[in-house]
Each structure stands twice: as structure tokens, then as C-alpha cells.
Scaffold this motif. Structure first.
Motif, short mmCIF file in Angstrom:
data_model
loop_
_atom_site.label_atom_id
_atom_site.label_comp_id
_atom_site.label_asym_id
_atom_site.label_seq_id
_atom_site.Cartn_x
_atom_site.Cartn_y
_atom_site.Cartn_z
N PHE A 1 0.86 -1.18 0.00
CA PHE A 1 0.00 0.00 0.00
C PHE A 1 0.90 1.23 0.00
O PHE A 1 1.78 1.34 0.85
CB PHE A 1 -0.87 0.05 1.26
N LEU A 2 0.65 2.15 -0.91
CA LEU A 2 1.45 3.37 -0.99
C LEU A 2 0.53 4.59 -0.94
O LEU A 2 -0.39 4.71 -1.76
CB LEU A 2 2.25 3.41 -2.29
N ARG A 3 0.77 5.46 0.03
CA ARG A 3 0.03 6.72 0.09
C ARG A 3 0.72 7.67 -0.87
O ARG A 3 1.89 7.98 -0.70
CB ARG A 3 0.04 7.27 1.52
N GLU A 4 0.04 8.08 -1.91
CA GLU A 4 0.58 8.97 -2.93
C GLU A 4 -0.04 10.36 -2.78
O GLU A 4 -1.11 10.49 -2.17
CB GLU A 4 0.24 8.40 -4.33
N PRO A 5 0.58 11.38 -3.36
CA PRO A 5 0.00 12.73 -3.26
C PRO A 5 -1.44 12.81 -3.80
O PRO A 5 -2.26 13.54 -3.28
CB PRO A 5 0.94 13.59 -4.10
N HIS A 6 -1.74 12.02 -4.81
CA HIS A 6 -3.07 12.06 -5.40
C HIS A 6 -4.05 11.10 -4.74
O HIS A 6 -5.25 11.15 -5.02
CB HIS A 6 -2.99 11.72 -6.90
N GLY A 7 -3.59 10.18 -3.90
CA GLY A 7 -4.48 9.21 -3.27
C GLY A 7 -3.75 7.97 -2.82
O GLY A 7 -2.81 8.04 -2.04
N LEU A 8 -4.16 6.82 -3.35
CA LEU A 8 -3.65 5.53 -2.91
C LEU A 8 -3.23 4.69 -4.10
O LEU A 8 -3.90 4.66 -5.12
CB LEU A 8 -4.76 4.80 -2.15
N ARG A 9 -2.12 4.00 -3.95
CA ARG A 9 -1.68 3.00 -4.93
C ARG A 9 -1.51 1.68 -4.18
O ARG A 9 -0.93 1.65 -3.09
CB ARG A 9 -0.36 3.38 -5.58
N VAL A 10 -2.05 0.60 -4.75
CA VAL A 10 -1.93 -0.72 -4.16
C VAL A 10 -1.31 -1.64 -5.21
O VAL A 10 -1.70 -1.61 -6.38
CB VAL A 10 -3.31 -1.27 -3.72
N GLU A 11 -0.33 -2.44 -4.80
CA GLU A 11 0.34 -3.38 -5.69
C GLU A 11 0.22 -4.79 -5.13
O GLU A 11 0.45 -5.00 -3.94
CB GLU A 11 1.82 -3.02 -5.85
N VAL A 12 -0.14 -5.73 -5.99
CA VAL A 12 -0.20 -7.15 -5.62
C VAL A 12 0.76 -7.88 -6.55
O VAL A 12 0.55 -7.92 -7.76
CB VAL A 12 -1.63 -7.71 -5.76
N ALA A 13 1.82 -8.44 -5.98
CA ALA A 13 2.86 -9.12 -6.76
C ALA A 13 2.80 -10.62 -6.51
O ALA A 13 2.59 -11.06 -5.37
CB ALA A 13 4.24 -8.58 -6.39
N ASP A 14 2.98 -11.39 -7.58
CA ASP A 14 3.04 -12.84 -7.44
C ASP A 14 4.10 -13.39 -8.37
O ASP A 14 4.71 -12.65 -9.14
CB ASP A 14 1.67 -13.49 -7.68
N GLY A 15 4.33 -14.69 -8.30
CA GLY A 15 5.40 -15.32 -9.05
C GLY A 15 4.99 -15.95 -10.36
O GLY A 15 5.71 -16.79 -10.89
N VAL A 16 3.84 -15.56 -10.92
CA VAL A 16 3.37 -16.14 -12.17
C VAL A 16 3.36 -15.04 -13.23
O VAL A 16 2.67 -14.03 -13.09
CB VAL A 16 1.96 -16.74 -12.02
N ALA A 17 4.13 -15.25 -14.29
CA ALA A 17 4.16 -14.30 -15.39
C ALA A 17 3.06 -14.65 -16.38
O ALA A 17 2.96 -15.79 -16.82
CB ALA A 17 5.51 -14.32 -16.08
N CYS A 18 2.22 -13.70 -16.67
CA CYS A 18 1.20 -13.88 -17.70
C CYS A 18 0.59 -12.53 -18.02
O CYS A 18 0.60 -11.63 -17.20
CB CYS A 18 0.14 -14.88 -17.29
N ALA A 19 0.08 -12.43 -19.22
CA ALA A 19 -0.58 -11.19 -19.62
C ALA A 19 -2.00 -11.17 -19.08
O ALA A 19 -2.72 -12.16 -19.17
CB ALA A 19 -0.58 -11.09 -21.14
N LEU A 20 -2.38 -10.07 -18.50
CA LEU A 20 -3.73 -9.90 -17.98
C LEU A 20 -4.41 -8.76 -18.72
O LEU A 20 -3.76 -7.80 -19.12
CB LEU A 20 -3.69 -9.54 -16.49
N HIS A 21 -5.69 -8.85 -18.89
CA HIS A 21 -6.45 -7.74 -19.45
C HIS A 21 -7.90 -7.88 -19.02
O HIS A 21 -8.40 -8.97 -18.79
CB HIS A 21 -6.34 -7.69 -20.97
N ALA A 22 -8.54 -6.74 -18.90
CA ALA A 22 -9.95 -6.74 -18.55
C ALA A 22 -10.74 -7.01 -19.82
O ALA A 22 -10.55 -6.36 -20.84
CB ALA A 22 -10.35 -5.39 -17.95
N LYS A 23 -11.58 -8.01 -19.78
CA LYS A 23 -12.41 -8.32 -20.94
C LYS A 23 -13.81 -8.63 -20.46
O LYS A 23 -14.02 -9.04 -19.32
CB LYS A 23 -11.84 -9.49 -21.72
N ALA A 24 -14.75 -8.45 -21.35
CA ALA A 24 -16.14 -8.74 -21.00
C ALA A 24 -16.38 -10.24 -21.17
O ALA A 24 -16.20 -10.77 -22.26
CB ALA A 24 -17.07 -7.95 -21.90
#
Length: 100
Positions: A39-62
Motif C-alpha cells: 500500500f502506498l500513500r501517494e499525493p493524489h491518493g492511494l496505490r496498491v500493488e499485488v505481486a506474485d510469481g506467475v508471469a502472464c498477460a492480464l487484461h480486462a475483458k467482458a
């Protein structure tokens, strides 16, 4: 949640929902179900990062209208101001930002 103490009341619901979706993806798709959350408090708000050990391309799709799964990243996209994926040698980091 600690976001209240950071003065980020207005992003608490969105950040909680987006984080839940990303961790659910780890539980479903990452062997060993291991990740790190930052969790990172940024000047504009909040940034959250979730890191894992699996490489793959992700995309939002319907997903198909009758699909029972596949809406998580679309939810993240819908409730946050920005999100993305950073590929690493040892996996990936999925991040989102909520402006406060």
C-alpha cells in the motif's frame, strides 16, 4: 481500515473491492497462493500493488453473459482510477490507483 487514518475515506470501498478481486485471482491462479501486497500513500491518493510469481498477460475483458467467472479485472477497472500490470523476471505486479 487504515485508509481512514490516512484521510482516504472516499476511496476505502473501491480500494477494498479492487484488492479483494486481485487477491482472489492469486488464490485461483497462483500455485501456492503466495503474493505480496504493498500500500502506498501517494499525493493524489492511494496505490496498491499485488505481486506474485506467475508471469502472464492480464487484461480486462467482458465475459460471456452466462459466465460464472471472469469479471474480476473488469471490476478493478470499473472501481479504480487507473490499473495496470508490470511484468517482472520472477512474475508480475498488478497495481491500481484510487484518487483521494
Amino acid at each position: 481500515m487504515f485508509l481512514t487514518r490516512w484521510g482516504l475515506d472516499q476511496v476505502t470501498d473501491s480500494a477494498t473491492l479492487a484488492l479483494t478481486e486481485l487477491v482472489a485471482n492469486v488464490v485461483r491462479h497462483v500455485p501456492g497462493r503466495r503474493c505480496s501486497v504493498l500500500f502506498l500513500r501517494e499525493p493524489h491518493g492511494l496505490r496498491v500493488e499485488v505481486a506474485d510469481g506467475v508471469a502472464c498477460a492480464l487484461h480486462a475483458k467482458a465475459p460471456e453473459a452466462t459466465a460464472e467467472r471472469g469479471r474480476g479485472l473488469a471490476v478493478v477497472e470499473g472501481v479504480t482510477d487507473r490499473w495496470g500490470v508490470e511484468e517482472r523476471r520472477d512474475g508480475k505486479t498488478v497495481w491500481f490507483e484510487c484518487d483521494g
